[in-house]
Design a protein around this motif. Structure first.
Motif, PDB file in Angstrom:
ATOM      1  N   PRO A   1      23.699  51.622 104.219  1.00 20.78           N
ATOM      2  CA  PRO A   1      24.629  50.903 103.347  1.00 20.78           C
ATOM      3  C   PRO A   1      26.062  51.387 103.569  1.00 20.78           C
ATOM      4  N   LEU A   2      26.995  50.515 103.287  1.00 17.91           N
ATOM      5  CA  LEU A   2      28.400  50.832 103.554  1.00 17.91           C
ATOM      6  C   LEU A   2      28.882  52.065 102.788  1.00 17.91           C
TER       7      LEU A   2
ATOM      8  N   ALA B   1      30.882  59.426 104.189  1.00 22.41           N
ATOM      9  CA  ALA B   1      30.209  60.715 104.327  1.00 22.41           C
ATOM     10  C   ALA B   1      29.742  60.930 105.756  1.00 22.41           C
ATOM     11  N   SER B   2      29.226  59.859 106.376  1.00 25.70           N
ATOM     12  CA  SER B   2      28.720  59.979 107.734  1.00 25.70           C
ATOM     13  C   SER B   2      29.852  60.316 108.708  1.00 25.70           C
TER      14      SER B   2
ATOM     15  N   ARG C   1      35.287  60.009 115.283  1.00 25.87           N
ATOM     16  CA  ARG C   1      36.695  59.623 115.418  1.00 25.87           C
ATOM     17  C   ARG C   1      36.872  58.161 115.796  1.00 25.87           C
ATOM     18  N   LEU C   2      35.802  57.517 116.261  1.00 27.07           N
ATOM     19  CA  LEU C   2      35.935  56.125 116.710  1.00 27.07           C
ATOM     20  C   LEU C   2      34.961  55.214 115.972  1.00 27.07           C
TER      21      LEU C   2
ATOM     22  N   ARG D   1      38.550  51.001 105.193  1.00 30.34           N
ATOM     23  CA  ARG D   1      37.558  52.022 104.837  1.00 30.34           C
ATOM     24  C   ARG D   1      37.322  52.998 105.984  1.00 30.34           C
ATOM     25  N   LEU D   2      37.304  52.471 107.201  1.00 31.20           N
ATOM     26  CA  LEU D   2      37.149  53.366 108.352  1.00 31.20           C
ATOM     27  C   LEU D   2      38.299  54.363 108.419  1.00 31.20           C
ATOM     28  N   VAL D   3      39.503  53.860 108.213  1.00 31.88           N
ATOM     29  CA  VAL D   3      40.669  54.738 108.286  1.00 31.88           C
ATOM     30  C   VAL D   3      40.626  55.756 107.163  1.00 31.88           C
ATOM     31  N   ALA D   4      40.282  55.289 105.970  1.00 31.25           N
ATOM     32  CA  ALA D   4      40.195  56.215 104.838  1.00 31.25           C
ATOM     33  C   ALA D   4      39.162  57.303 105.112  1.00 31.25           C
ATOM     34  N   ALA D   5      38.117  56.945 105.848  1.00 31.60           N
ATOM     35  CA  ALA D   5      37.076  57.919 106.147  1.00 31.60           C
ATOM     36  C   ALA D   5      37.509  58.909 107.225  1.00 31.60           C
ATOM     37  N   GLY D   6      38.590  58.576 107.949  1.00 26.92           N
ATOM     38  CA  GLY D   6      39.103  59.516 108.930  1.00 26.92           C
ATOM     39  C   GLY D   6      39.013  59.074 110.383  1.00 26.92           C
ATOM     40  N   VAL D   7      38.566  57.836 110.584  1.00 23.87           N
ATOM     41  CA  VAL D   7      38.470  57.332 111.956  1.00 23.87           C
ATOM     42  C   VAL D   7      39.872  57.160 112.545  1.00 23.87           C
TER      43      VAL D   7
END
Lengths: 240, 240
Positions: B144-145, B150-151, B158-159, B175-181
């Motif tokens: 799930p999104l 966390a993942s 990073r990608l 969301r990807l950017v917020a997660a750190g990607v």
DNA sequence: CGGTGTGAAAGTTTTCACAGCG
DNA sequence: CGCTGTGAAAACTTTCACACCG
């Protein structure tokens, strides 16, 4: 602009339009269609540019290569510009496309809604594997490769997509060209060798990711002063 | 070359490497790997260039941006150059990637062998659709999104790849950017707006085809003197 | 000899800046 | 006034051509 002595028969010698301009044209068109769908009537070069990360001057210069489409003090009318862009890109009429290769990726592309947006449609799909031939995927029957040439020529198909394993890609490309196809989107990770009148666009997923790994790596490397990413380290040992 | 006073600590001010150079680097690498697999030990800039449609000087200039890799009178050693290119592109170590969107195309990409070629692997896949969550595709469980952030952070990923319908693409990107990607391959047909430190590569299948329809159309148009493709026709009627 | 590495020249693309228009 | 269209300047990329090397 708006000069009414419509000088259509212009001088015949033209510098060819740079590829990078054509790719921006596609982005302009995509954005314009979105804007029009959201009800916007007109747009200025600076608005359009900033939506896409380009300068206003770049937008105007790009469009200026093909004609005069704007209204001073106003901008561009979305509907007019969309039509003009589609005329330029050639997508005001339908483009049937043949696809070769009905593996995972090919089958996914058969189901991809989004070609249609720009008047492309997958007209037929082919595969060498007898187990796949005859199956119907997304309403399209997978045909044997022998039928490729007849299908292309009888329907005047000009574009093809290659979605076969890399070791078959060149041969498939040759067959597409022999059948009369003039442009190919190649998803196999290999540089195809084809006559110059045939246009090729390549998509290699590993290469797209490599562009990112370079950018992401060198961003960090530069901060740390990694010599490989700040140019001019010398090589290691000699050849022998 | 082969100067042994290895001046690694070079000047820190560097012109950034043009994107087009990086894309050629990837092509060089792909070709070199093919050559090495076929047993070739060395290659000259003119051989490598002509396999890819570039000039010898271009190959040398591109490589010259990163160091000195060749041997006068000999060329480049494939194995050495491959290693150097992978160092430059950052693919000498593994890159786990997250994928968001497990529809047709996403599932096909999960099965795509060929990322691995350059050390990329899809580490996890996410989808918003509860019907897809929990399924296992190509050995990868669809999550799930909510588990995305966390993942990404717990594995230092990073990608990312975006393979969701266009209307969700921007939100997923955020969301990807917020997660750190730090880098994203985007398959949705939309221009994403993201902070400048995040790298984006876009693949839009309709746009790839448009590049072909333009090229194929204008080739014919020029022969016939179509004004839209030979520049400078004037517009139609006025704005009102 | 065959081939690299690299300044300098040529060519191309982008940006600037402003006249002109509705 | 706001914005286009466009020459001219600046920036960038590619090609040339040659010194140098093994």
């Amino acid at each position: 602009m708006n000069d009414l002595h419509t000088h259509s028969g212009e001088s015949p010698s033209e510098s060819p339009v740079p590829k990078v301009v054509v790719s921006r044209l596609s982005l302009y068109l995509r954005e314009l269609q979105r804007l029009e769908a959201s009800g916007q009537q007109t747009i200025s070069s600076s608005q359009l540019g900033s939506l896409l990360g380009f300068s206003d001057a770049q937008v105007r210069k790009d469009l200026g290569l093909f004609g005069q489409f704007g209204y001073p003090g106003v901008g561009y009318r979305c509907d007019e510009l969309i039509r003009a862009m589609r005329d330029i890109l050639g997508t005001n009429h339908p483009w049937p496309v043949v696809m070769v290769g009905a593996g995972n990726l090919g089958q996914a592309l058969l189901g991809y809604r989004g070609f249609g947006r720009q008047n492309f449609s997958i007209h037929a799909a082919f595969d060498a594997d007898p187990a796949k031939v005859g199956q119907t995927v997304q309403g399209i029957r997978i045909q044997p490769l022998d039928e490729l040439a007849a299908s292309v020529s009888s329907h005047g198909i000009r574009l093809g997509m290659i979605v076969v394993p890399v070791q078959h890609a060149q041969e498939v490309a040759d067959r597409l060209v022999a059948a009369g196809v003039e442009g190919i989107v190649n998803f196999a990770p290999i540089t195809l060798t084809l006559p110059p009148h045939v246009q090729i666009v390549s998509v290699d997923l590993a290469i797209e990711l490599e562009q990112l790994s370079f950018a992401v790596t060198s961003k960090l490397a530069k901060a740390l002063g990694d010599p490989l990413h700040t140019t001019h380290q010398s090589k290691g040992a000699g050849i022998g």
